[in-house]
Design a protein around this motif. Sequence first.
Motif, PDB file in Angstrom:
ATOM      1  N   ALA A 117       0.834  -1.207   0.000  1.00 50.14           N
ATOM      2  CA  ALA A 117       0.000   0.000   0.000  1.00 50.14           C
ATOM      3  C   ALA A 117       0.863   1.249   0.000  1.00 50.14           C
ATOM      4  O   ALA A 117       0.539   2.240  -0.674  1.00 50.14           O
ATOM      5  CB  ALA A 117      -0.928  -0.009   1.210  1.00 50.14           C
ATOM      6  N   LEU A 120       2.135   1.730  -3.516  1.00 46.31           N
ATOM      7  CA  LEU A 120       1.098   2.209  -4.433  1.00 46.31           C
ATOM      8  C   LEU A 120       0.609   3.608  -4.081  1.00 46.31           C
ATOM      9  O   LEU A 120      -0.119   4.222  -4.875  1.00 46.31           O
ATOM     10  CB  LEU A 120      -0.093   1.245  -4.431  1.00 46.31           C
ATOM     11  CG  LEU A 120       0.160  -0.146  -5.010  1.00 46.31           C
ATOM     12  CD1 LEU A 120      -1.088  -1.000  -4.913  1.00 46.31           C
ATOM     13  CD2 LEU A 120       0.629  -0.058  -6.452  1.00 46.31           C
ATOM     14  N   ARG A 132      -3.772  -1.918  -8.568  1.00 49.85           N
ATOM     15  CA  ARG A 132      -4.825  -2.150  -7.573  1.00 49.85           C
ATOM     16  C   ARG A 132      -5.774  -3.246  -8.051  1.00 49.85           C
ATOM     17  O   ARG A 132      -6.201  -4.094  -7.250  1.00 49.85           O
ATOM     18  CB  ARG A 132      -5.604  -0.849  -7.332  1.00 49.85           C
ATOM     19  CG  ARG A 132      -4.803   0.246  -6.658  1.00 49.85           C
ATOM     20  CD  ARG A 132      -5.655   1.505  -6.522  1.00 49.85           C
ATOM     21  NE  ARG A 132      -4.887   2.623  -6.018  1.00 49.85           N
ATOM     22  CZ  ARG A 132      -5.364   3.851  -5.891  1.00 49.85           C
ATOM     23  NH1 ARG A 132      -6.612   4.123  -6.239  1.00 49.85           N
ATOM     24  NH2 ARG A 132      -4.597   4.825  -5.430  1.00 49.85           N
ATOM     25  N   ILE A 200      -6.223  -2.596  -0.046  1.00 44.74           N
ATOM     26  CA  ILE A 200      -7.162  -1.502  -0.337  1.00 44.74           C
ATOM     27  C   ILE A 200      -7.520  -0.751   0.941  1.00 44.74           C
ATOM     28  O   ILE A 200      -7.596   0.489   0.957  1.00 44.74           O
ATOM     29  CB  ILE A 200      -8.423  -2.055  -1.024  1.00 44.74           C
ATOM     30  CG1 ILE A 200      -8.073  -2.626  -2.404  1.00 44.74           C
ATOM     31  CG2 ILE A 200      -9.482  -0.980  -1.149  1.00 44.74           C
ATOM     32  CD1 ILE A 200      -7.507  -1.609  -3.366  1.00 44.74           C
TER      33      ILE A 200
END
Length: 326
Positions: A117, A120, A132, A200
């Motif tokens: 995470a 990203l 994703r 996410i």
Amino acid sequence: MTLTTGSDAARARRDATPQGEPRRVGGRGRGRAIEALWGYAFIAPTGIGLAVFYLWPILQTAYFSMTEWGFFGGHTWTGFDNYTRLLRDPEAGQALINTLGYTALGLVAIPLAIVFAALLNQKGLRGVGVYRTLFFLPVVTMPVAVAMVWRWLYNGDYGLINYVLSLAGVEGPSWVADPATALYALAVVGIWSSLGYNLIIFLAGMQAIPREYYEAAQIDGAGRITQFFRVTLPLLSPTAFFVSVISVIGSLQLFDLVYAMAGSGLTARANPAFPRLQTVVHLFYDRAFVTNDRGYAAAIVVMLFLLIIAMTAVQFRLQRRWVHYA
């Protein structure tokens, strides 16, 4: 002669209407009662649903756990005999150890999700939407389909993993059929399946952190690694707590991967690694729907329910201490 203080006069003016008549307090109480009735009416559908579909099945399962069922239906009260049998059952003990081991191994997905995470979440990263999507695809894929693909990858004769190892001169084991590697192989599938969901959630938590904290840390001379450990991780602790609770509860309820990769009944017991693969929920399924021992199966579910409550309470306790010391 009665002396009137300022507060008494103010109270008299407040309780009086514009015409000078006393205000009726009963109207206010009636209005609050009507509001309370409307509130109860709005929450009634949810409350009834919780009572019918959650509370009543829990109480019914607790009752059935103290009974013995016949093969064609009907049950007799046996008290705590099923729980005594459960404590003495070595298969149930092994299933509990397997479940706890899988849960502990599955927590590896949390730090991995935080790292991915953070990668990203960088500015200017091209194709972040594609990344994703690729990470989240295993979450929306059917567990049975995931298990079938991984069964082919893990196959000891023609699996892709052993083929790649053979190119390096290494002979791979039968991953799911070997008691030494079966639980770890299952944990890898679980980590791969849950990584996208955790990523996410952590990505959303990182994007909610105000940029001012990073700018202040940058002014103080902190690099990206220092910012990650001193800014991102402390502010991400509520998100990490949520993900850890969800991950533990999901791992304790593992069934579909075990059923798809190991099977059930005689098919599963033909696998030499089955004792290392069976989980608590899989044991419940076997007792309830294969051997038709429903009272004992209900006792297994009650044990799992209490285990989930206990582990969740421990996590909440640790979270409070973490916040206190932080």
